[in-house]
Scaffold this active site. Structure first.
Site, PDB file in Angstrom:
ATOM      1  N   ILE A 428       0.818  -1.212   0.000  1.00 28.23           N
ATOM      2  CA  ILE A 428       0.000   0.000   0.000  1.00 28.23           C
ATOM      3  C   ILE A 428       0.850   1.259   0.000  1.00 28.23           C
ATOM      4  O   ILE A 428       0.438   2.287  -0.517  1.00 28.23           O
ATOM      5  CB  ILE A 428      -0.976  -0.015   1.189  1.00 28.23           C
ATOM      6  CG1 ILE A 428      -1.891  -1.244   1.097  1.00 28.23           C
ATOM      7  CG2 ILE A 428      -1.815   1.253   1.233  1.00 28.23           C
ATOM      8  CD1 ILE A 428      -2.650  -1.367  -0.218  1.00 28.23           C
ATOM      9  N   GLY A 429       2.060   1.206   0.562  1.00 26.88           N
ATOM     10  CA  GLY A 429       2.910   2.391   0.477  1.00 26.88           C
ATOM     11  C   GLY A 429       3.966   2.487   1.543  1.00 26.88           C
ATOM     12  O   GLY A 429       5.157   2.503   1.248  1.00 26.88           O
ATOM     13  N   SER A 430       3.572   2.537   2.806  1.00 26.08           N
ATOM     14  CA  SER A 430       4.548   2.758   3.869  1.00 26.08           C
ATOM     15  C   SER A 430       5.220   1.462   4.290  1.00 26.08           C
ATOM     16  O   SER A 430       4.629   0.383   4.225  1.00 26.08           O
ATOM     17  CB  SER A 430       3.870   3.406   5.081  1.00 26.08           C
ATOM     18  OG  SER A 430       2.896   2.537   5.623  1.00 26.08           O
ATOM     19  N   GLU A 478       8.192   5.460   1.961  1.00 17.66           N
ATOM     20  CA  GLU A 478       7.807   6.685   2.665  1.00 17.66           C
ATOM     21  C   GLU A 478       8.626   6.956   3.937  1.00 17.66           C
ATOM     22  O   GLU A 478       8.082   7.382   4.953  1.00 17.66           O
ATOM     23  CB  GLU A 478       6.308   6.654   3.004  1.00 17.66           C
ATOM     24  CG  GLU A 478       5.436   6.417   1.783  1.00 17.66           C
ATOM     25  CD  GLU A 478       3.949   6.302   2.121  1.00 17.66           C
ATOM     26  OE1 GLU A 478       3.554   6.681   3.241  1.00 17.66           O
ATOM     27  OE2 GLU A 478       3.184   5.827   1.266  1.00 17.66           O
ATOM     28  N   ARG A 509      -2.419   3.882  18.748  1.00 14.39           N
ATOM     29  CA  ARG A 509      -2.124   4.629  17.523  1.00 14.39           C
ATOM     30  C   ARG A 509      -2.653   6.055  17.660  1.00 14.39           C
ATOM     31  O   ARG A 509      -3.852   6.281  17.801  1.00 14.39           O
ATOM     32  CB  ARG A 509      -2.768   3.928  16.330  1.00 14.39           C
ATOM     33  CG  ARG A 509      -2.801   4.721  15.042  1.00 14.39           C
ATOM     34  CD  ARG A 509      -1.464   4.793  14.348  1.00 14.39           C
ATOM     35  NE  ARG A 509      -1.617   5.304  12.997  1.00 14.39           N
ATOM     36  CZ  ARG A 509      -0.674   5.983  12.355  1.00 14.39           C
ATOM     37  NH1 ARG A 509       0.479   6.218  12.935  1.00 14.39           N
ATOM     38  NH2 ARG A 509      -0.862   6.403  11.124  1.00 14.39           N
ATOM     39  N   GLU A 659      -9.414  -2.068   2.314  1.00 15.85           N
ATOM     40  CA  GLU A 659      -9.071  -2.742   3.562  1.00 15.85           C
ATOM     41  C   GLU A 659     -10.189  -3.722   3.908  1.00 15.85           C
ATOM     42  O   GLU A 659     -11.073  -3.431   4.693  1.00 15.85           O
ATOM     43  CB  GLU A 659      -8.897  -1.700   4.660  1.00 15.85           C
ATOM     44  CG  GLU A 659      -7.990  -2.149   5.752  1.00 15.85           C
ATOM     45  CD  GLU A 659      -7.483  -0.977   6.572  1.00 15.85           C
ATOM     46  OE1 GLU A 659      -6.720  -1.218   7.510  1.00 15.85           O
ATOM     47  OE2 GLU A 659      -7.848   0.166   6.280  1.00 15.85           O
ATOM     48  N   HIS A 687      -2.963  -4.829  10.835  1.00 20.14           N
ATOM     49  CA  HIS A 687      -3.127  -4.282  12.178  1.00 20.14           C
ATOM     50  C   HIS A 687      -2.898  -5.333  13.261  1.00 20.14           C
ATOM     51  O   HIS A 687      -2.822  -5.000  14.437  1.00 20.14           O
ATOM     52  CB  HIS A 687      -4.515  -3.658  12.328  1.00 20.14           C
ATOM     53  CG  HIS A 687      -4.733  -2.514  11.398  1.00 20.14           C
ATOM     54  ND1 HIS A 687      -5.308  -2.677  10.149  1.00 20.14           N
ATOM     55  CD2 HIS A 687      -4.424  -1.201  11.501  1.00 20.14           C
ATOM     56  CE1 HIS A 687      -5.347  -1.504   9.546  1.00 20.14           C
ATOM     57  NE2 HIS A 687      -4.820  -0.600  10.342  1.00 20.14           N
TER      58      HIS A 687
END
Length: 748
Positions: A428-430, A478, A509, A659, A687
């Site tokens: 997804i990216g990070s 990222e 979080r 998700e 998660h």
């Protein structure tokens, strides 16, 4: 006139985030249970004392070790059978429900109404059974700290069942069972000599059927026999049911008078019952701008025609959970901005000031009153709030929604350029944010050269790992970003970033929502250098990663002097400029994340279309200038899209990742045949610390292929990997690639 004050709820995080630190130290084994409970008790003591300094009545029961919906579920015995019996005071069992354990999936997580807080969705048990009155325990603790000011807060039974996704007859059936249990809870709380018992029923501001209302009314007719109940609503108005609420034999009613503008009119038109108290939510619990105290003074004075002051309690529009702790913790904000801000502690001060002014007259608090009004005006007069060039550019867009070449015509152009395999894999990216990375970021201003070297080294590391694992479409990880919204906010004019403005998203979080204080525009490239560097290290495509206009809006504290649609259009134009520069740097896939797209929906369906129109338009403002051969991705979180699929399609993204790992494919079942673009539903839940096995992933992919043709399916985790460790990421992604290869072979 004697006005009392309270708030619906208060932040859990604390200045310096002691909440987060205690949780994560306990989870990692660095803090034993005794030490953990001591740290939490100290935090609870401090937050109670802070409120008691300003308020007449202090909410108790709003605090949670993870999520208040989970607490309610545990209290009522709503524990999934897969976890066995979980004692209400057993921390290991409690956190297993929230985070998963030993291969057992955690409860599903989703957005709390239209906010950025997440709650854990209760699973309905075969039999309800009251385990413990957890709120009673908090009340006894609080009475030792703040005495008679302590008043209990419960998540109401009707909203609890709505959050468990029950409706109609099924909801009514379970509500009958819960009512008896809540009656016992209420009796025990009432015996503590509390002022009243707040029952949160925010679901009343959404769509409610007659059958559901009748179930609600029957429940509260019974509960009111056992204690002084105040039905507390927030996030909107209750006008469809206002008169019926007023007829219930409850002690009082809590109304949102900020978002629920229509509640003012309902009181003025229908009056307010003389046998009830009104908890008037007059200061904003969701946004950070100072209240217009002069306007509130006039409005509240007008309420005295309908509600006697002794029956009027001034409060927040909703829980202050959504606000940072205090503006005084900020050291680097421009004065023109900070002067206009009010976080949680400042909201308490506003309520105290309002109550004193109403009781004794403005003259009695004149210096403080004048200073508060002057501070708000300082922001309104500030430089940068209005930028003529930005206003001209947005005006030039007109009212039409821009468009690209048709999707069917774009697909062959993109495939010719990208040459991706069937079931392409990506993330997804990070990627994980290591301690070394966070340290380098903290020292960036002192050592910018060293920071740049650290970032480039991390990008090279992430690219090498993905190539080693066999990922098809890569990301740069990222490493330069502290948060997907915060990073862009720090580089866009019109935004300001806080240092200590932390709010809870879920569990430990925490996020720092930036503040939109003026017109938004781009002054320089945002992400081009890092993305182009990553692409230079590999022949595989690297995705450019941007955060979309709606999410930039939803996860920020937005100025209250301009329509949200206008702010979103400004952000869309800034992102359009970035897309153009990424393409020029050789980036052929650009992901514009919109995880908050659905949470922006109004809570009543009749209000949806206006929001969807401007939200889609803002996204397409950002993407419409992209080349047809550039593949546009988007990502969305924790959402049920079935009822807005037309709007999702209207975004016109080439690929959407969603998700859905915790939802067992239920989302895709609703999309079958209704969405033609490519989809990556998420094959495992990031998660949870549980590592998926190859067998589990193969089974998940086969399940997805029951709903989607292989040509439409992408394989990816369900969200970014920032919060996981590299060991967890390596194991999970290698298993994902192995499973994908097996499924590809089976298909071919």
């Amino acid at each position: 006139m004697n006005f009392q004050t309270t708030v619906v709820g208060y932040p859990r995080v604390g200045v310096g985030r002691p909440y987060k630190q205690a949780l994560e130290r306990f989870w990692s084994g660095k803090l034993d249970e005794t030490g953990f409970r001591a740290a939490i008790n100290e935090l609870c003591h401090d937050r109670l004392a802070t409120q008691a300094q300003r308020l007449d009545l202090v909410p108790v029961g709003d605090f949670s070790l993870y999520d208040h919906v989970l607490d309610t579920a545990l209290m009522l015995g709503a524990v999934p059978a897969r976890f066995g019996k979980v004692d209400a005071h057993n921390l290991q069992g409690y956190f297993a429900l929230a985070r998963g354990r030993d291969g057992l999936p955690a409860l599903e997580m989703t957005k709390w109404f239209d906010t950025n807080y997440h709650y854990l969705v209760p699973e309905i048990p075969e039999r309800w059974e009251l385990q413990a009155n957890l709120v009673l325990e908090q009340v006894r603790f609080a009475q030792n700290v703040v005495g008679a000011k302590a008043r209990p807060v419960l998540l109401g039974p009707w909203t609890f069942l709505r959050l468990a996704r029950l409706a109609g007859a099924e909801l009514a059936q379970h509500l009958q069972q819960l009512t008896a249990m809540y009656a016992q809870i209420v009796r025990e709380l009432n015996d503590c000599n509390v002022a009243f018992i707040q029952c949160d029923e925010p679901a009343l501001v959404g769509d409610v059927t007659e059958e559901e209302w009748q179930a609600f009314a029957a429940c509260y007719r019974e509960l009111s026999k056992h204690g002084k109940i105040v039905v507390q609503t927030y996030y909107g108005d209750v006008t469809p049911w206002y008169r019926e609420l007023c007829r219930l034999p409850i002690h009082g009613l809590g109304l949102d008078l900020v978002q629920g503008h229509a509640n003012w009119a309902a009181i003025q038109y229908h009056g307010f019952p003389q046998d009830k108290i009104l908890v008037a939510g007059v200061v904003n619990g969701r946004n950070v701008w100072r209240s217009d105290l002069a306007d509130l003074y006039t409005k509240i004075t007008g309420l005295s025609e309908f509600v006697a002051p002794e029956r009027l309690i001034l409060s927040s529009s909703c829980s202050l959970l959504h606000l940072p702790e205090t503006v005084t913790a900020e050291r680097n904000l421009p004065v023109a901005v900070s002067s206009g801000l009010a976080f949680a502690q400042e909201r308490l001060a506003e309520l105290e000031l309002l109550a004193n002014a109403l009781r004794d007259g403005i003259a009695s608090v004149q210096p403080t009153w004048d200073a508060a009004l002057a501070s708000r005006q300082q922001w309104l007069d500030g430089v940068g709030r209005i930028v003529p060039a930005v206003r001209e550019r947005t005006a030039a867009l007109g009212t039409e929604t821009p468009a690209r070449l048709a999707y069917a015509e774009r697909v062959p152009l993109q495939q010719a350029k990208l040459n991706l395999p069937l079931l392409p894999t990506t993330t997804i990216g990070s990627f994980p944010q290591t301690a070394a990375l966070r340290k380098a970021r903290a020292e960036a201003k002192r050592n910018p050269t060293g920071y740049a070297e650290t970032i480039n080294a991390e990008i090279a590391h992430v690219i090498a790992l993905q190539e080693q694992w066999g990922i098809d479409v890569l990301v740069h990880g990222e490493p330069e970003r502290n948060d997907m919204v915060q990073f862009f906010a720090e580089h866009l004019a019109g935004y300001v970033a806080t240092q200590e403005g932390w709010v809870q998203s879920y569990g430990s979080r925490c996020v720092r929502p930036p503040v939109i204080a003026g017109d938004v525009y781009r002054t320089a490239a945002l992400s081009v250098a890092e993305t182009a560097y990553a692409q230079s290290l590999t022949k595989r495509p690297v995705k450019g990663m941007l955060t979309g206009p709606v999410t930039m809006l939803q996860w920020s504290f937005v100025r209250d002097d301009l329509p949200r649609s206008a702010v979103a259009a400004q952000i869309g134009l800034a992102l359009r400029d970035e897309v153009t520069d990424l393409e020029a740097a050789g980036i052929n896939i650009i992901q514009i994340d919109e995880p908050a797209f659905r949470e922006g929906l109004p809570l009543r369906r009749n209000d949806w279309q206006n929001y969807l129109d401007w939200a889609v338009r803002a996204f397409r403002i950002a993407t419409s200038d992209a080349k047809p051969s550039t593949q546009i991705h988007t990502h969305m979180c924790y959402s049920d899209f079935n009822d807005i699929i037309a709007a999702i399609a209207a975004l016109d993204a080439d690929v959407i990742s969603i998700e859905d790992a915790r939802s067992a494919g239920s989302l895709l079942a609703g999309l079958e045949g209704r969405y033609t673009q490519q989809i990556g539903p998420g094959v495992y839940d990031i998660h949870s610390p549980n590592i998926p096995t190859v067998e589990q992933l193969v089974a998940r992919m086969r399940q997805l292929l029951n709903y989607l043709p292989a040509e439409q399916l992408w394989i990816n985790p369900d969200c970014g990997l920032k919060t996981r460790t590299y060991a967890e990421v390596a194991a999970a992604l290698q298993a994902m690639v192995t499973a994908t290869k097996q499924v590809r072979n089976q298909i071919s």
